[in-house]
Scaffold this motif. Structure first.
Motif, mmCIF file in Angstrom:
data_model
loop_
_atom_site.group_PDB
_atom_site.id
_atom_site.type_symbol
_atom_site.label_atom_id
_atom_site.label_comp_id
_atom_site.label_asym_id
_atom_site.label_seq_id
_atom_site.Cartn_x
_atom_site.Cartn_y
_atom_site.Cartn_z
ATOM 1 N N CYS A 65 35.529 11.308 26.134
ATOM 2 C CA CYS A 65 36.603 10.303 25.331
ATOM 3 C C CYS A 65 37.745 10.189 26.285
ATOM 4 O O CYS A 65 38.381 9.201 26.137
ATOM 5 N N ALA A 66 38.098 11.250 26.899
ATOM 6 C CA ALA A 66 38.960 11.170 27.956
ATOM 7 C C ALA A 66 38.775 10.077 29.024
ATOM 8 O O ALA A 66 39.587 9.134 29.346
ATOM 9 N N LEU A 67 37.609 9.996 29.562
ATOM 10 C CA LEU A 67 36.993 9.188 30.423
ATOM 11 C C LEU A 67 36.982 7.641 30.069
ATOM 12 O O LEU A 67 37.580 6.932 30.418
ATOM 13 N N THR A 68 36.777 7.664 28.833
ATOM 14 C CA THR A 68 36.769 6.361 27.999
ATOM 15 C C THR A 68 37.964 5.746 27.829
ATOM 16 O O THR A 68 38.211 4.730 28.192
ATOM 17 N N THR A 69 38.946 6.572 27.362
ATOM 18 C CA THR A 69 40.292 6.242 27.270
ATOM 19 C C THR A 69 40.935 5.720 28.659
ATOM 20 O O THR A 69 41.704 4.918 28.565
ATOM 21 N N ALA A 70 40.470 6.499 29.685
ATOM 22 C CA ALA A 70 41.244 6.245 30.866
ATOM 23 C C ALA A 70 40.518 4.922 31.409
ATOM 24 O O ALA A 70 41.398 4.165 32.087
ATOM 25 N N ALA A 71 39.424 4.440 31.126
ATOM 26 C CA ALA A 71 38.813 3.332 31.358
ATOM 27 C C ALA A 71 39.584 2.336 30.833
ATOM 28 O O ALA A 71 39.714 1.191 31.477
ATOM 29 N N ILE A 72 39.759 2.394 29.553
ATOM 30 C CA ILE A 72 40.587 1.493 28.752
ATOM 31 C C ILE A 72 41.829 1.126 29.476
ATOM 32 O O ILE A 72 42.310 -0.080 29.638
ATOM 33 N N TYR A 73 42.642 2.120 29.682
ATOM 34 C CA TYR A 73 44.076 2.055 30.061
ATOM 35 C C TYR A 73 44.078 1.369 31.651
ATOM 36 O O TYR A 73 44.684 0.644 31.867
ATOM 37 N N ARG A 74 43.184 1.634 32.582
ATOM 38 C CA ARG A 74 42.876 1.092 33.858
ATOM 39 C C ARG A 74 42.334 -0.350 33.918
ATOM 40 O O ARG A 74 42.807 -1.098 34.658
ATOM 41 N N TYR A 75 41.193 -0.504 33.135
ATOM 42 C CA TYR A 75 40.442 -1.683 33.404
ATOM 43 C C TYR A 75 40.726 -2.643 32.105
ATOM 44 O O TYR A 75 40.134 -3.689 32.313
ATOM 45 N N GLY A 76 40.827 -2.033 31.090
ATOM 46 C CA GLY A 76 40.605 -2.893 29.903
ATOM 47 C C GLY A 76 39.350 -2.876 29.150
ATOM 48 O O GLY A 76 38.374 -2.214 29.664
ATOM 49 N N VAL A 77 39.505 -3.314 27.781
ATOM 50 C CA VAL A 77 38.610 -3.092 26.779
ATOM 51 C C VAL A 77 37.185 -4.059 27.330
ATOM 52 O O VAL A 77 35.931 -3.550 27.148
ATOM 53 N N GLY A 78 37.320 -5.068 27.851
ATOM 54 C CA GLY A 78 36.436 -5.856 28.287
ATOM 55 C C GLY A 78 35.584 -5.754 29.627
ATOM 56 O O GLY A 78 34.888 -6.292 29.967
ATOM 57 N N SER A 79 36.006 -4.460 30.406
ATOM 58 C CA SER A 79 35.617 -4.264 31.477
ATOM 59 C C SER A 79 33.883 -3.666 31.546
ATOM 60 O O SER A 79 33.779 -2.988 30.641
#
Length: 104
Positions: free
Chosen positions: A10-24
């Protein structure tokens, strides 16, 4: 004990949202990975623990029918997590990722 596996993904997923956005693509892959890991922790691994508990009780009830080598080792019964432990791990991972993201 919160699930450390759930917390990590979940930390990885949150970091992906923060860095790349939800549509990435990165978010999509990490989200699918998170769902698989949390399902495994709650479902498959927990059922394995239930089966180990049953097998241990069968081994203790029939000590004379089995060799001594089998009886020396008990199966690990606490393998999976409860849904509450998985949810707590997920919340912990998300909060930690958001906390760390504030400093980068």
């Amino acid at each position: 004990m919160p699930s450390s596996h759930s917390s990590t993904v979940c930390a990885l997923t949150t970091a992906a949202i923060y860095r790349y956005g939800v549509g990435s693509f990165e978010f999509a892959v990490s989200f699918v990975l998170s769902m698989i890991v949390m399902y495994d922790a709650m479902g498959v691994r927990r059922e394995t623990g239930k089966q180990a508990k049953l097998l241990n009780s069968i081994l203790l009830e029939n000590p004379f029918e089995l060799s001594g080598e089998i009886l020396q080792e008990r199966l690990k019964e606490y393998v999976g997590h409860t849904p509450l432990q998985v949810a707590a791990g997920a919340i912990l991972g998300i909060l930690l990722a958001l906390f760390i993201a504030q400093y980068y």
